[in-house]
Design a protein around this motif. Structure first.
Motif, PDB file in Angstrom:
ATOM      1  N   UNK A 195      49.590  54.870  33.527  1.00  0.00           N
ATOM      2  CA  UNK A 195      50.930  55.162  34.031  1.00  0.00           C
ATOM      3  C   UNK A 195      51.361  54.370  35.245  1.00  0.00           C
ATOM      4  N   UNK A 196      50.423  53.677  35.891  1.00  0.00           N
ATOM      5  CA  UNK A 196      50.772  52.914  37.088  1.00  0.00           C
ATOM      6  C   UNK A 196      51.073  51.466  36.692  1.00  0.00           C
ATOM      7  N   UNK A 197      52.254  51.250  36.125  1.00  0.00           N
ATOM      8  CA  UNK A 197      52.626  49.916  35.666  1.00  0.00           C
ATOM      9  C   UNK A 197      52.705  48.940  36.841  1.00  0.00           C
ATOM     10  N   UNK A 198      53.321  49.368  37.941  1.00  0.00           N
ATOM     11  CA  UNK A 198      53.475  48.501  39.103  1.00  0.00           C
ATOM     12  C   UNK A 198      52.125  48.066  39.662  1.00  0.00           C
ATOM     13  N   UNK A 199      51.199  49.015  39.812  1.00  0.00           N
ATOM     14  CA  UNK A 199      49.866  48.690  40.312  1.00  0.00           C
ATOM     15  C   UNK A 199      49.119  47.792  39.354  1.00  0.00           C
ATOM     16  N   UNK A 200      49.204  48.089  38.072  1.00  0.00           N
ATOM     17  CA  UNK A 200      48.537  47.264  37.075  1.00  0.00           C
ATOM     18  C   UNK A 200      49.055  45.833  37.085  1.00  0.00           C
ATOM     19  N   UNK A 201      50.363  45.698  37.235  1.00  0.00           N
ATOM     20  CA  UNK A 201      50.993  44.374  37.286  1.00  0.00           C
ATOM     21  C   UNK A 201      50.463  43.566  38.468  1.00  0.00           C
ATOM     22  N   UNK A 202      50.284  44.220  39.612  1.00  0.00           N
ATOM     23  CA  UNK A 202      49.772  43.526  40.806  1.00  0.00           C
ATOM     24  C   UNK A 202      48.352  43.009  40.584  1.00  0.00           C
ATOM     25  N   UNK A 203      47.513  43.820  39.925  1.00  0.00           N
ATOM     26  CA  UNK A 203      46.142  43.368  39.670  1.00  0.00           C
ATOM     27  C   UNK A 203      46.104  42.251  38.633  1.00  0.00           C
ATOM     28  N   UNK A 204      47.010  42.295  37.670  1.00  0.00           N
ATOM     29  CA  UNK A 204      47.088  41.201  36.696  1.00  0.00           C
ATOM     30  C   UNK A 204      47.477  39.897  37.393  1.00  0.00           C
ATOM     31  N   UNK A 205      48.455  39.980  38.292  1.00  0.00           N
ATOM     32  CA  UNK A 205      48.864  38.785  39.028  1.00  0.00           C
ATOM     33  C   UNK A 205      47.719  38.263  39.901  1.00  0.00           C
ATOM     34  N   UNK A 206      46.943  39.189  40.476  1.00  0.00           N
ATOM     35  CA  UNK A 206      45.778  38.794  41.261  1.00  0.00           C
ATOM     36  C   UNK A 206      44.770  38.052  40.388  1.00  0.00           C
ATOM     37  N   UNK A 207      44.499  38.601  39.201  1.00  0.00           N
ATOM     38  CA  UNK A 207      43.546  37.967  38.281  1.00  0.00           C
ATOM     39  C   UNK A 207      44.009  36.563  37.919  1.00  0.00           C
ATOM     40  N   UNK A 208      45.294  36.407  37.661  1.00  0.00           N
ATOM     41  CA  UNK A 208      45.829  35.090  37.295  1.00  0.00           C
ATOM     42  C   UNK A 208      45.709  34.102  38.459  1.00  0.00           C
ATOM     43  N   UNK A 209      45.942  34.579  39.675  1.00  0.00           N
ATOM     44  CA  UNK A 209      45.841  33.693  40.840  1.00  0.00           C
ATOM     45  C   UNK A 209      44.398  33.262  41.096  1.00  0.00           C
ATOM     46  N   UNK A 210      43.435  34.134  40.752  1.00  0.00           N
ATOM     47  CA  UNK A 210      42.023  33.797  40.969  1.00  0.00           C
ATOM     48  C   UNK A 210      41.546  32.678  40.054  1.00  0.00           C
ATOM     49  N   UNK A 211      42.184  32.530  38.902  1.00  0.00           N
ATOM     50  CA  UNK A 211      41.756  31.509  37.950  1.00  0.00           C
ATOM     51  C   UNK A 211      41.758  30.122  38.585  1.00  0.00           C
ATOM     52  N   UNK A 212      42.757  29.843  39.400  1.00  0.00           N
ATOM     53  CA  UNK A 212      42.851  28.517  40.024  1.00  0.00           C
ATOM     54  C   UNK A 212      41.891  28.353  41.195  1.00  0.00           C
ATOM     55  N   UNK A 213      41.328  29.464  41.665  1.00  0.00           N
ATOM     56  CA  UNK A 213      40.441  29.403  42.820  1.00  0.00           C
ATOM     57  C   UNK A 213      38.957  29.393  42.441  1.00  0.00           C
ATOM     58  N   UNK A 214      38.616  30.102  41.352  1.00  0.00           N
ATOM     59  CA  UNK A 214      37.198  30.190  40.988  1.00  0.00           C
ATOM     60  C   UNK A 214      36.868  29.365  39.740  1.00  0.00           C
ATOM     61  N   UNK A 215      37.650  29.518  38.711  1.00  0.00           N
ATOM     62  CA  UNK A 215      37.427  28.763  37.464  1.00  0.00           C
ATOM     63  C   UNK A 215      38.433  29.253  36.430  1.00  0.00           C
ATOM     64  N   UNK A 216      38.817  28.377  35.505  1.00  0.00           N
ATOM     65  CA  UNK A 216      39.739  28.753  34.429  1.00  0.00           C
ATOM     66  C   UNK A 216      39.000  28.973  33.115  1.00  0.00           C
TER      67      UNK A 216
END
Length: 404
Positions: A56-77
């Motif tokens: 039910x926490x769409x907003x919170x889930x969206x933030x973690x998804x964006x975090x995961x996507x941003x990490x791809x460029x920092x650790x590995x794709x």
């Protein structure tokens, strides 16, 4: 090594053991925070976002998804395919659906680049189904489904192939081609043992029966669909919202005509409340669907003034947000409503508008069906034939609607 194992475990458990999968996610995040980010860390964050979004926490889930996507460029794709696969589903609950389709192209390219053909196949299926939900022209969808199934067959992905063929069959029926797909040899065994495959099959049958106004088939397939929805993935998928939307519309229709009125009404109300919540996170994608469910519920409650208002809101919202297929559906359901009230001219006007929108979508099979219904109604109105029943409509000739 431990993180790689946990990453593989996460992927498998999210469907097979959905209640236990969050424990793996928690461990990935704990190790990421204590030992530093690794190429597996984005998997943990994207699944965590997906899980809390489903709760039910769409907003919170969206933030973690964006975090995961941003990490791809920092650790590995190297896990970009999986992050895109599950992350895009959450993003679709926030950003306009038509714009979200581009993320699937990105995810497919990432999966293929890393050699993850299984994930590429799943993303291909999701892209097809979400393009269909977005109202992409059906002739375009026909080509996309053919290409997707070819991809899956060549890479020996029988479960995805069977699931995608069920969706393809709905597209063909809407276009006006009523043919059974050539299933892979394992098709019958997969259907008999895989609840996810059953759920897709009965949803597609329920949906097309409803669109073609076959009451008995809709009721039968809806009942079978409901037996398959208990054991699902831990993740949030866009399909959850569209299944709820169509199941809700069907439930309100059955509530008006079935002996089990109260049970169907409650199911419809549950779907309406879910779409209302999702509309708060994305008015663009879900507002028109919530309004249409409100209209159908008001129709059930004989609150005709409210129903008229909500039908108009659903039509306008679908038009504003570029869902031509749902604009067509809203016009059609409003037309049946006005027909029930005896406002025949208004009903015929809306049937004509529904016919135009379905034609724009490429749903010639549905246009034929709607033509036949209105043609029979006009004959009956002129006293040339017995009373027709709108629940059972056969295909007729493709033409403009006979309103005069």
């Amino acid at each position: 090594m431990a993180m790689k194992f946990l990453g593989k475990l996460e992927t498998g458990m999210t469907q097979i053991m959905p209640k236990s999968a969050p424990y793996v996610t928690q461990r990935i995040i704990q190790l990421s925070l204590s030992d530093g980010m690794s190429p597996v860390s984005p998997i943990g964050f994207v699944h965590f976002g997906s899980y809390i979004a489903k709760l039910g926490d769409i907003s919170g889930g969206y933030k973690y998804v964006k975090l995961a996507r941003s990490l791809l460029d920092k650790v590995s794709r190297e896990n970009a395919g999986e992050v895109s696969c599950f992350g895009t589903q959450v993003i679709a609950y926030v950003e306009p659906l038509q714009a979200v389709l581009e993320y699937h192209d990105e995810g497919y390219a990432a999966a293929m680049a890393s050699g993850d053909v299984v994930r590429a196949g799943l993303i291909t299926q999701m892209r097809c189904s979400q393009s269909l939900f977005a109202g992409i022209n059906l002739q375009v969808m026909r080509e996309r489904y053919a290409a997707a199934i070819k991809f899956m067959k060549e890479r020996k992905q029988p479960i995805l192939t069977v699931q995608t063929q069920y969706q393809q069959q709905s597209v063909l029926k809407l276009i006006g081609i009523d043919q059974e797909p050539k299933h892979v040899s394992e098709g019958h065994a997969i259907f008999a043992t895989n609840k996810s495959v059953m759920r897709i099959y009965y949803y597609q049958k329920m949906y097309t029966s409803f669109i073609f106004r076959s009451y008995n088939e809709t009721k039968d397939n809806a009942e079978k669909y409901l037996t398959c929805i208990g054991n699902s993935w831990a993740n949030l998928f866009l399909a959850h919202a569209f299944h709820a939307f169509h199941a809700g519309l069907i439930s309100f229709w059955l509530a008006r005509k079935s002996r089990e009125e109260q049970g169907w009404y409650l199911r419809g109300n549950k779907s309406k409340l879910a779409l209302k919540i999702w509309a708060e996170s994305s008015r663009w994608t879900f507002e028109n669907k919530w309004y249409l469910l409100e209209a159908e519920e008001s129709f059930c409650n004989d609150d005709f003034d409210a129903a008229k208002s909500f039908y108009e809101k659903a039509i306008l919202s679908a038009k504003d947000h570029k869902f031509v297929h749902e604009e067509a559906l809203a016009y059609e359901l409003a037309a049946y409503f006005y027909l029930e009230l005896g406002e025949v001219d208004k009903a015929l006007e809306y049937f004509l508008l529904a016919h135009e929108r379905y034609h724009e979508w490429g749903a010639n099979g549905k246009c034929n069906s709607l033509f036949k219904f209105v043609e029979d109604f006009m004959k009956e109105r002129a006293g040339q034939s017995p009373t027709i029943a709108p629940e059972n409509v056969d295909s007729g000739p493709a033409s403009s609607l006979p309103l005069h």
